[in-house]
Design an enzyme around this catalytic site. Structure first.
Site, mmCIF file in Angstrom:
data_model
loop_
_atom_site.group_PDB
_atom_site.id
_atom_site.type_symbol
_atom_site.label_atom_id
_atom_site.label_comp_id
_atom_site.label_asym_id
_atom_site.label_seq_id
_atom_site.Cartn_x
_atom_site.Cartn_y
_atom_site.Cartn_z
ATOM 1 N N ASN A 163 0.787 -1.238 0.000
ATOM 2 C CA ASN A 163 0.000 0.000 0.000
ATOM 3 C C ASN A 163 0.820 1.291 0.000
ATOM 4 O OD1 ASN A 163 0.811 -0.425 2.630
ATOM 5 N ND2 ASN A 163 -1.092 0.321 3.530
ATOM 6 N N TYR A 164 2.074 1.215 0.454
ATOM 7 C CA TYR A 164 2.990 2.369 0.360
ATOM 8 C C TYR A 164 4.289 1.840 -0.236
ATOM 9 C CZ TYR A 164 0.308 5.760 3.163
ATOM 10 O OH TYR A 164 -0.628 6.654 3.625
ATOM 11 N N LYS A 186 12.876 -6.827 -0.047
ATOM 12 C CA LYS A 186 11.917 -7.755 -0.678
ATOM 13 C C LYS A 186 10.577 -6.999 -0.682
ATOM 14 C CE LYS A 186 8.710 -10.956 -1.098
ATOM 15 N NZ LYS A 186 7.668 -10.227 -1.799
ATOM 16 N N THR A 189 4.873 -8.263 -3.800
ATOM 17 C CA THR A 189 4.845 -8.605 -5.223
ATOM 18 C C THR A 189 4.096 -7.522 -5.997
ATOM 19 O OG1 THR A 189 5.132 -10.938 -4.795
ATOM 20 C CG2 THR A 189 4.032 -10.361 -6.850
ATOM 21 N N GLU A 259 5.533 -3.624 11.794
ATOM 22 C CA GLU A 259 4.320 -2.810 11.826
ATOM 23 C C GLU A 259 3.244 -3.598 11.117
ATOM 24 O OE1 GLU A 259 4.193 -0.320 13.693
ATOM 25 O OE2 GLU A 259 6.305 0.159 13.967
ATOM 26 N N ARG A 292 -5.112 1.365 4.350
ATOM 27 C CA ARG A 292 -4.049 1.944 5.187
ATOM 28 C C ARG A 292 -4.166 1.309 6.568
ATOM 29 N NH1 ARG A 292 -6.038 6.638 6.312
ATOM 30 N NH2 ARG A 292 -4.154 7.280 7.382
ATOM 31 N N CYS A 293 -2.999 0.942 7.130
ATOM 32 C CA CYS A 293 -3.045 0.320 8.455
ATOM 33 C C CYS A 293 -3.678 1.256 9.468
ATOM 34 C CB CYS A 293 -1.636 -0.067 8.891
ATOM 35 S SG CYS A 293 -0.522 1.323 8.956
ATOM 36 N N THR A 294 -3.449 2.561 9.309
ATOM 37 C CA THR A 294 -3.927 3.540 10.289
ATOM 38 C C THR A 294 -5.302 4.101 9.952
ATOM 39 O OG1 THR A 294 -2.710 5.161 9.042
ATOM 40 C CG2 THR A 294 -1.667 4.385 11.060
HETATM 41 P P1 NAP Z 1 1.097 -9.004 3.553
HETATM 42 O O1 NAP Z 1 0.294 -9.870 2.682
HETATM 43 O O2 NAP Z 1 1.374 -9.456 4.940
HETATM 44 O O3 NAP Z 1 2.474 -8.752 2.765
HETATM 45 C C1 NAP Z 1 3.472 -7.924 3.296
HETATM 46 C C2 NAP Z 1 4.816 -8.374 2.757
HETATM 47 O O4 NAP Z 1 5.147 -9.650 3.275
HETATM 48 C C3 NAP Z 1 4.857 -8.518 1.242
HETATM 49 O O5 NAP Z 1 6.116 -8.108 0.789
HETATM 50 C C4 NAP Z 1 4.695 -10.017 1.060
HETATM 51 O O6 NAP Z 1 5.192 -10.484 -0.176
HETATM 52 C C5 NAP Z 1 5.529 -10.510 2.207
HETATM 53 N N1 NAP Z 1 5.294 -11.898 2.605
HETATM 54 C C6 NAP Z 1 4.195 -12.668 2.413
HETATM 55 N N2 NAP Z 1 4.401 -13.895 2.963
HETATM 56 C C7 NAP Z 1 5.640 -13.875 3.507
HETATM 57 C C8 NAP Z 1 6.416 -14.826 4.227
HETATM 58 N N3 NAP Z 1 5.989 -16.052 4.515
HETATM 59 N N4 NAP Z 1 7.645 -14.463 4.641
HETATM 60 C C9 NAP Z 1 8.124 -13.234 4.383
HETATM 61 N N5 NAP Z 1 7.434 -12.291 3.703
HETATM 62 C C10 NAP Z 1 6.203 -12.608 3.275
HETATM 63 O O7 NAP Z 1 0.462 -7.543 3.682
HETATM 64 P P2 NAP Z 1 -0.077 -6.576 2.526
HETATM 65 O O8 NAP Z 1 -1.301 -7.197 1.949
HETATM 66 O O9 NAP Z 1 1.021 -6.175 1.603
HETATM 67 O O10 NAP Z 1 -0.485 -5.278 3.367
HETATM 68 C C11 NAP Z 1 -1.698 -5.206 4.049
HETATM 69 C C12 NAP Z 1 -1.524 -5.478 5.537
HETATM 70 O O11 NAP Z 1 -0.402 -4.774 6.015
HETATM 71 C C13 NAP Z 1 -2.682 -4.965 6.372
HETATM 72 O O12 NAP Z 1 -2.955 -5.886 7.395
HETATM 73 C C14 NAP Z 1 -2.161 -3.671 6.957
HETATM 74 O O13 NAP Z 1 -2.779 -3.278 8.154
HETATM 75 C C15 NAP Z 1 -0.740 -3.991 7.149
HETATM 76 N N6 NAP Z 1 0.067 -2.769 7.128
HETATM 77 C C16 NAP Z 1 0.528 -2.297 8.322
HETATM 78 C C17 NAP Z 1 1.261 -1.123 8.349
HETATM 79 C C18 NAP Z 1 1.765 -0.559 9.646
HETATM 80 O O14 NAP Z 1 2.612 0.323 9.580
HETATM 81 N N7 NAP Z 1 1.270 -1.001 10.801
HETATM 82 C C19 NAP Z 1 1.547 -0.457 7.169
HETATM 83 C C20 NAP Z 1 1.069 -0.967 5.964
HETATM 84 C C21 NAP Z 1 0.334 -2.132 5.967
HETATM 85 P P3 NAP Z 1 4.172 -10.906 -1.350
HETATM 86 O O15 NAP Z 1 3.510 -9.639 -1.774
HETATM 87 O O16 NAP Z 1 5.065 -11.485 -2.354
HETATM 88 O O17 NAP Z 1 3.200 -11.873 -0.766
HETATM 89 O O1 G3H Z 2 -0.632 1.581 5.969
HETATM 90 C C1 G3H Z 2 0.073 1.906 6.910
HETATM 91 C C2 G3H Z 2 0.841 3.149 6.910
HETATM 92 O O2 G3H Z 2 1.884 3.083 7.854
HETATM 93 C C3 G3H Z 2 -0.100 4.283 7.200
HETATM 94 O O3 G3H Z 2 0.505 5.506 6.973
HETATM 95 O O4 G3H Z 2 -1.082 6.927 8.265
HETATM 96 O O5 G3H Z 2 0.484 7.923 6.608
HETATM 97 O O6 G3H Z 2 -1.442 6.550 5.853
HETATM 98 P P1 G3H Z 2 -0.430 6.790 6.919
#
Ligand code: NAP
Ligand code: G3H
Length: 486
Positions: A163-164, A186, A189, A259, A292-294
């Site tokens: 997402n970012y 990494k 994807t 995060e 967005r996570c937030t």
């Molecule tokens: P995601 O599916 O968990 O993927 C995040 C990253 O992890 C991607 O690069 C993914 O690669 C990789 N990954 C997947 N399986 C893995 C494994 N077994 N080992 C190591 N890496 C692996 O999350 P997303 O869909 O990209 O993002 C959405 C989620 O992220 C939401 O839950 C959101 O709240 C959270 N998020 C949190 C924050 C924060 O700052 N708290 C910020 C942004 C997003 P692939 O794409 O190749 O699967």
């Molecule tokens: O998706 C998670 C990001 O850390 C949120 O950042 O609050 O600037 O949108 P943001």
């Protein structure tokens, strides 16, 4: 400048030891746009042998990089920030196509990232060590002094979410390299192309060969291998709680900064400025289709003012523009893929079936979910607890602030919360009791400004980000103790 990162047929390469290399295998992943399914590019699904080579390269390069003076590393970061801004048109266009973010937000992600990188360089130049006299501890004399400096950790594995794709990659890379680590990125994807463009920006700025390298491939296929690799010294991960939990289970003796997901509550008290609350709820709840996570992900409002708040939120939702970010300036865009949209639809159906009142939206066109608001949501509904990562907001009516706190804290997540009130005592009463990393008083939940500490508790994360905090997380103190002979 970016020509070398892909071949003519739009197959992207990886940055490995300063060279843009194709995969030796003929195994590529197609990146389709969430907007129209068109092919944006193809990336290599790297093999374990290729991963080994990348990590060994990073390990080798780190030794020399750690000896480069901080002011020289900082100059490279300043250049990277300038190059990012200079290429904003091309980068924003890729971002719009690759992850479907609206153009205005894509551009602001890039300028914010340039600011982040510059601030990282400034902060690192102003970090100083300390000298601790021994005689402040009982039983010790003045002849012992500890001189404490900061050392890099080695090879940092940066795993970024979709997402970012520029900001949440750069916010790992810049603090890691400024303090003398090398990095293996990494990227998600879907988001890899942006990650590879970013790597080129750092290379162009002068990051030496091997200090920043990239690995592409599906996390589900190579993730476990990469995170458990013996030469990874630190993992900086942003993504879902599910994947974060898995990484923390299968790794050992490697420090983690994570995060993860959130279910941020906006708590609205009886005396709140309801116009301000509604504006912040809509801005915080629906931008980039709530991916967005937030994002504000639930509203806990005192019953007495709920009708008025609902009317205001509904009115503002009706002004959100829904559509195609390639052609219009829109707020609500297609979700990242069909699986994500199906999941949000399931939550909407569950809320409808269990009797929540649909105030706005509830409908879908392909992967576009129209901005949805439910009132009178109860705690037996999935939408009360699950993170939709899509534009649907539940309103849970509460009797008083203690009930709001109780429901807020029942969540498995603990990223942020917002409290809307004019009473500072109530604001502090609630802030003191919420189990989250950050409480926003009279403002939407959000990560920035990026030098603030940003962290999640419970299932929302481990460790603290934010420029200085990230630098400190990715370095360690080194103590040299002088024992004076006289
Ligand atoms: P995601 O599916 O968990 O993927 C995040 C990253 O992890 C991607 O690069 C993914 O690669 C990789 N990954 C997947 N399986 C893995 C494994 N077994 N080992 C190591 N890496 C692996 O999350 P997303 O869909 O990209 O993002 C959405 C989620 O992220 C939401 O839950 C959101 O709240 C959270 N998020 C949190 C924050 C924060 O700052 N708290 C910020 C942004 C997003 P692939 O794409 O190749 O699967
Ligand atoms: O998706 C998670 C990001 O850390 C949120 O950042 O609050 O600037 O949108 P943001």
């Amino acid at each position: 400048m970016f020509n070398c990162i892909k071949s003519e047929n739009n197959v992207f390469k990886n940055l490995i030891n300063g060279q843009w290399l194709s995969s030796k295998e003929d195994n590529f992943i197609e990146i389709n746009s969430p907007i129209d399914n068109s092919i944006v590019g193809k990336i290599p699904a790297m093999t374990k042998e290729e991963v080994d080579f990348v990590i060994s390269t990073a390990k080798r390069a780190q030794k020399d990089w750690s000896k480069v003076p901080i002011n020289e590393r900082a100059e490279i970061l300043y250049k990277a920030a300038d190059i990012l801004v200079k290429n904003i048109d091309e980068l924003a266009e890729i971002m719009v196509r690759e992850i479907g973010k609206d153009r205005k937000s894509s551009r602001s992600e890039i300028t914010r990232t340039a600011d982040f990188i510059r601030f990282t360089a400034d902060t690192a130049k102003n970090l100083s060590g300390e000298s601790i006299p021994g005689d402040t501890f009982p039983g010790y004399k003045r002849n012992k002094i500890s001189v404490v400096s900061r050392e890099p950790l080695g090879v940092v594995l940066a795993i970024s979410p979709f997402n970012y794709p520029i900001n949440l990659a750069a916010s790992k890379i810049a603090p890691a390299i400024i303090v003398g680590n090398s990095v293996v990125l990494k990227p998600a994807t879907q988001g890899s192309l942006c990650g590879l463009y970013l790597a080129k920006v750092f290379q162009e700025a002068g990051v030496p060969n091997g200090v920043l390298n990239t690995i592409t491939g599906k996390g589900s296929e190579i993730g476990d291998y990469v995170v458990t690799h013996k030469d990874i010294n630190f993992i900086n991960f942003t993504g879902s709680t599910e994947v974060g939990t898995r990484i923390s289970k299968i790794t050992s003796m490697v420090p983690l900064l994570m995060e993860l997901g959130g279910k941020d509550a906006a708590i609205v008290l009886e005396d709140a400025d309801l116009e301000l609350a509604a504006t912040n709820i809509v801005a915080g709840g629906y931008s980039y289709s709530s991916q967005r996570c937030t994002a504000v992900k639930r509203i806990l409002v005192i019953d007495k003012v709920a009708d008025e708040l609902v009317a205001k939120v509904k009115e503002k939702i009706s002004k959100l523009k829904v559509g195609n970010p390639l052609v219009d300036d829109v707020d609500i865009v297609p979700l990242i893929n069909k699986k994500a949209a199906d999941y949000v639809s399931e939550l909407i159906e569950d809320a409808k079936n269990k009797g929540a009142d649909l105030v706005a939206g509830g409908n879908r066109d392909g992967n576009i979910i129209f901005p949805t608001l439910f009132d009178n949501v109860t705690t037996d509904m999935r939408i009360a607890w699950e993170e939709p990562f899509g534009p649907v907001l539940p309103i849970i009516r509460v009797k008083n602030k203690d009930e709001a706190i109780e429901i807020a804290n029942k969540s498995e997540y603990g990223l942020q919360s917002a409290v809307f009130t004019k009473n500072i005592d109530d604001a502090f009463y609630i802030a003191d009791r919420l189990e989250v990393g950050t409480v926003q008083v009279n403002g939407k939940t959000e990560r920035g400004p990026d030098h603030f500490p940003f962290l999640g508790v419970k299932a929302s994360g481990i460790g603290t980000q934010g420029i200085r905090y990230s630098i400190e997380s990715m370095s360690r103190p080194k103590a040299t103790v002088i024992n004076l002979l006289k």
